[in-house]
Design a protein around this motif. Sequence first.
Motif, PDB file in Angstrom:
ATOM      1  N   THR A   7     -17.685 -18.512  35.228  1.00 45.53           N
ATOM      2  CA  THR A   7     -18.208 -19.784  35.711  1.00 45.53           C
ATOM      3  C   THR A   7     -19.412 -19.507  36.573  1.00 45.53           C
ATOM      4  O   THR A   7     -19.379 -18.590  37.397  1.00 45.53           O
ATOM      5  CB  THR A   7     -17.146 -20.534  36.542  1.00 45.53           C
ATOM      6  N   PRO A   8     -20.514 -20.254  36.424  1.00 48.28           N
ATOM      7  CA  PRO A   8     -21.671 -20.043  37.293  1.00 48.28           C
ATOM      8  C   PRO A   8     -21.274 -20.042  38.766  1.00 48.28           C
ATOM      9  O   PRO A   8     -20.448 -20.834  39.200  1.00 48.28           O
ATOM     10  CB  PRO A   8     -22.571 -21.242  36.961  1.00 48.28           C
ATOM     11  N   GLY A   9     -21.870 -19.126  39.498  1.00 51.99           N
ATOM     12  CA  GLY A   9     -21.530 -18.958  40.907  1.00 51.99           C
ATOM     13  C   GLY A   9     -20.637 -17.768  41.162  1.00 51.99           C
ATOM     14  O   GLY A   9     -20.525 -17.298  42.290  1.00 51.99           O
ATOM     15  N   GLU A  10     -20.004 -17.267  40.113  1.00 57.82           N
ATOM     16  CA  GLU A  10     -19.187 -16.077  40.257  1.00 57.82           C
ATOM     17  C   GLU A  10     -20.052 -14.835  40.109  1.00 57.82           C
ATOM     18  O   GLU A  10     -20.979 -14.802  39.307  1.00 57.82           O
ATOM     19  CB  GLU A  10     -18.079 -16.045  39.198  1.00 57.82           C
ATOM     20  N   GLY A  11     -19.756 -13.824  40.874  1.00 61.24           N
ATOM     21  CA  GLY A  11     -20.525 -12.590  40.830  1.00 61.24           C
ATOM     22  C   GLY A  11     -20.006 -11.635  39.776  1.00 61.24           C
ATOM     23  O   GLY A  11     -19.407 -12.020  38.788  1.00 61.24           O
ATOM     24  N   GLY A  12     -20.206 -10.369  40.009  1.00 61.71           N
ATOM     25  CA  GLY A  12     -19.764  -9.363  39.065  1.00 61.71           C
ATOM     26  C   GLY A  12     -20.902  -8.467  38.663  1.00 61.71           C
ATOM     27  O   GLY A  12     -22.070  -8.833  38.760  1.00 61.71           O
ATOM     28  N   GLY A  13     -20.575  -7.274  38.179  1.00 57.93           N
ATOM     29  CA  GLY A  13     -21.603  -6.290  37.905  1.00 57.93           C
ATOM     30  C   GLY A  13     -22.004  -6.166  36.450  1.00 57.93           C
ATOM     31  O   GLY A  13     -22.968  -5.476  36.148  1.00 57.93           O
ATOM     32  N   GLU A  14     -21.264  -6.806  35.540  1.00 58.97           N
ATOM     33  CA  GLU A  14     -21.599  -6.662  34.132  1.00 58.97           C
ATOM     34  C   GLU A  14     -22.829  -7.500  33.792  1.00 58.97           C
ATOM     35  O   GLU A  14     -23.182  -8.441  34.484  1.00 58.97           O
ATOM     36  CB  GLU A  14     -20.411  -7.093  33.263  1.00 58.97           C
ATOM     37  N   GLU A  15     -23.472  -7.168  32.697  1.00 59.00           N
ATOM     38  CA  GLU A  15     -24.694  -7.871  32.341  1.00 59.00           C
ATOM     39  C   GLU A  15     -24.413  -9.208  31.667  1.00 59.00           C
ATOM     40  O   GLU A  15     -24.696 -10.263  32.221  1.00 59.00           O
ATOM     41  CB  GLU A  15     -25.563  -6.984  31.444  1.00 59.00           C
ATOM     42  N   LYS A  16     -23.896  -9.179  30.451  1.00 59.31           N
ATOM     43  CA  LYS A  16     -23.701 -10.418  29.708  1.00 59.31           C
ATOM     44  C   LYS A  16     -22.449 -11.143  30.188  1.00 59.31           C
ATOM     45  O   LYS A  16     -21.376 -10.557  30.284  1.00 59.31           O
ATOM     46  CB  LYS A  16     -23.593 -10.115  28.216  1.00 59.31           C
ATOM     47  N   ARG A  17     -22.615 -12.428  30.469  1.00 50.19           N
ATOM     48  CA  ARG A  17     -21.501 -13.285  30.830  1.00 50.19           C
ATOM     49  C   ARG A  17     -21.109 -14.134  29.617  1.00 50.19           C
ATOM     50  O   ARG A  17     -21.920 -14.338  28.710  1.00 50.19           O
ATOM     51  CB  ARG A  17     -21.888 -14.219  31.976  1.00 50.19           C
ATOM     52  N   HIS A  18     -19.902 -14.654  29.647  1.00 51.80           N
ATOM     53  CA  HIS A  18     -19.462 -15.551  28.590  1.00 51.80           C
ATOM     54  C   HIS A  18     -18.851 -16.789  29.221  1.00 51.80           C
ATOM     55  O   HIS A  18     -17.884 -16.699  29.969  1.00 51.80           O
ATOM     56  CB  HIS A  18     -18.448 -14.876  27.680  1.00 51.80           C
TER      57      HIS A  18
END
Length: 211
Positions: A7-18
């Motif tokens: 969900t937009p607003g969540e962080g994280g280190g991976e490149e592609k989001r789904h």
Amino acid sequence: MTVGPWTPGEGGGEEKRHAPATLRNRDAIAAVLADWLPATGTALEIASGSGEHAVHFAAAFPHLDWQPSDPDPAGLTSIAAYRAEAGLANLAPPVALDAASADWPVDRADAILCINMVHISPWEATPGLFAGAARLLESGAALILYGPYTEPDVPTAASNLAFDTSLRSRNPAWGLRDTDAVKAAAADAGFVFAERRVMPANNLMLLFRRT
């Protein structure tokens, strides 16, 4: 590497989001965009999120130059990764753009699309969106919104009420907006409301035109 769901607003280190909703709604949105977008020119997408919509629409409308944007660094990284994978000549690199800001890094567009931002942002982002769009668009150009809303005299689906409660529990500044409030913000910025389309899963598409 794709991670998910996101969900937009969540962080994280991976490149592609789904963002799972993009796969469910992209074709229905594209069908309406085919009626509302210009045949050629530049389409600016505000709050592009993961970038999955941007790739799909750039492929669906090859005669339009598609400009994705997002204020979230994780979103910008994901958009860039999807863009590199897709290799579409009409899909531009993403730009950092906060709809609430008076300083946008884009100086013109022929149409503007904003999907699922109005309810996942402070209210200030919505009048900011219309004010920014007014600076970029010529008379008659389209500003298109997609997402869940509340409407006067239209019962709100139970799923949307539950979603609204969930959003506000995450951030009190978020939540479903009333279409009358959105239309008033549009009018204040020099837009007229032109059309409403009912979409799957209790969503709406709203078309505004620059006066």
